[in-house]
Scaffold this motif. Structure first.
Motif, PDB file in Angstrom:
ATOM      1  N   ASP A 101      95.633  -9.433  24.440  1.00  0.00           N
ATOM      2  CA  ASP A 101      94.853  -9.257  24.959  1.00  0.00           C
ATOM      3  C   ASP A 101      93.589  -8.951  24.195  1.00  0.00           C
ATOM      4  O   ASP A 101      92.833  -8.501  25.033  1.00  0.00           O
ATOM      5  N   THR A 105      89.294  -9.362  24.150  1.00  0.00           N
ATOM      6  CA  THR A 105      88.236  -8.442  24.734  1.00  0.00           C
ATOM      7  C   THR A 105      87.744  -7.968  23.715  1.00  0.00           C
ATOM      8  O   THR A 105      86.628  -7.662  24.416  1.00  0.00           O
ATOM      9  N   TRP A 106      88.056  -7.249  22.962  1.00  0.00           N
ATOM     10  CA  TRP A 106      88.009  -5.712  22.093  1.00  0.00           C
ATOM     11  C   TRP A 106      87.547  -6.314  20.991  1.00  0.00           C
ATOM     12  O   TRP A 106      86.614  -5.515  20.402  1.00  0.00           O
ATOM     13  N   HIS A 225      92.539 -16.065  26.637  1.00  0.00           N
ATOM     14  CA  HIS A 225      91.311 -16.808  27.587  1.00  0.00           C
ATOM     15  C   HIS A 225      91.929 -17.434  28.611  1.00  0.00           C
ATOM     16  O   HIS A 225      91.682 -17.519  29.245  1.00  0.00           O
ATOM     17  N   PRO A 243      89.034  -5.737  30.863  1.00  0.00           N
ATOM     18  CA  PRO A 243      88.131  -6.734  30.642  1.00  0.00           C
ATOM     19  C   PRO A 243      88.136  -7.861  30.683  1.00  0.00           C
ATOM     20  O   PRO A 243      86.109  -8.180  30.618  1.00  0.00           O
ATOM     21  N   GLN A 244      88.475  -8.749  31.130  1.00  0.00           N
ATOM     22  CA  GLN A 244      88.395 -10.047  31.853  1.00  0.00           C
ATOM     23  C   GLN A 244      88.571 -10.337  32.927  1.00  0.00           C
ATOM     24  O   GLN A 244      88.346 -11.640  33.952  1.00  0.00           O
TER      25      GLN A 244
END
Length: 289
Positions: A101, A105-106, A225, A243-244
């Protein structure tokens, strides 16, 4: 007794490439030369370092040698940089461990910025945040994003932030499975999406909602994803990181789950490793709660 750095680097190459043949191509020597180097170091140390399988596996003694090889390569790169001879050191491979994750996301933007400024090849190892610290112990990686706050032996640790998860579902899925609201009876029947068999976020949320997770229908989608996409497409509900979350998803309520993330890295003075840590921490401050 001293360990020849070239012999240690050969063990690391075998560990990274998986076979003696692949390691020979990376080192630009013959497979028989790789085999001879391994035998020489094993005889000197009186320990088996590599289990000759496909892929090759390190023993505990082999892991210690690989940690040494990676540390020597990192410190040599730092020394050459300090002397203004970066080109003499060439590119350096930096193995890092990260949970799926975070990668989705980052975590990648800071690595892209670092790669544009430094001659680094990042070698990412993806694992659950509860297990990435083990890769530090084995010497497979130099640093890791992990949920473990206690430092691994020989490592330093610093907090990154919190990745927040909420139970979400596609709108039509929610209307179909929760027409009377998100009740325990509805949750016991509605399918959810699991990342893999080590992921416990969905089970934790169900238990907090008073629903035993055993027997509840579930799908396994082991890619971050694709996991979020599966929830968006209505395959099942799932715990989606903040964030998703998109406008196509509706919250199911209940408690948010928070995963505290930390950065652990080898506890040695390395300008390059400290630069990577600072860039990662800066991005975490911008994205994580």
């Amino acid at each position: 007794m001293r360990i020849d750095p070239d012999l240690a680097a050969t063990v690391a190459a075998v560990a990274d490439e998986g076979t003696l043949e692949a390691a020979s191509r990376r080192l630009r020597i013959t497979p028989s030369a790789v085999s001879q180097r391994l035998k020489t170091l094993e005889q000197q140390l009186g320990r088996v370092l590599v289990v000759r399988a496909k892929p090759a596996r390190l023993t505990e003694a082999g892991e210690a040698v690989v940690r040494l090889a990676r540390q020597v390569a990192l410190l040599e790169h730092d020394a050459l940089s300090g002397l203004g001879r970066d080109e003499d050191g060439g590119r350096i491979s930096i193995p890092l461990a990260v949970n799926a994750d975070s990668m989705a996301t980052w975590f990648l933007p800071p690595l892209a910025r670092l790669s544009a400024e430094h001659a680094i090849d990042f070698d990412l190892h993806r694992d659950d945040q509860n297990f990435t610290a083990r890769l530090l112990e084995s010497g497979a990686v130099m640093a890791a994003v992990t949920s473990e706050e206690a430092p691994v032996a020989g490592c330093s640790v610093s907090p990154l932030g919190v990745l927040e998860y909420r139970a979400m579902a596609e709108r039509r899925f929610a209307q179909r499975w929760f027409p009377q609201g998100v009740t325990p009876a509805a949750l016991a029947a509605a399918p959810f999406v699991d990342f893999d068999r080590r992921d416990t976020l969905q089970q934790q949320w169900l238990e907090r909602m008073g629903v035993p997770h055993h027997g509840v229908p579930r799908h396994y989608v082991p890619a971050s994803h694709d996991y979020a996409l599966a929830v968006e497409l209505g395959l099942g509900w799932g715990m989606v990181p903040l964030p998703q979350q998109t406008s196509r998803l509706v919250p199911l309520g209940g408690p948010a789950l928070h995963v505290r993330l930390h950065w652990q890295q080898w506890n040695l003075r390395s300008a390059l490793l400290d630069t990577i840590a600072a860039e990662v921490a800066g991005e975490a401050r911008r994205v994580l709660t």
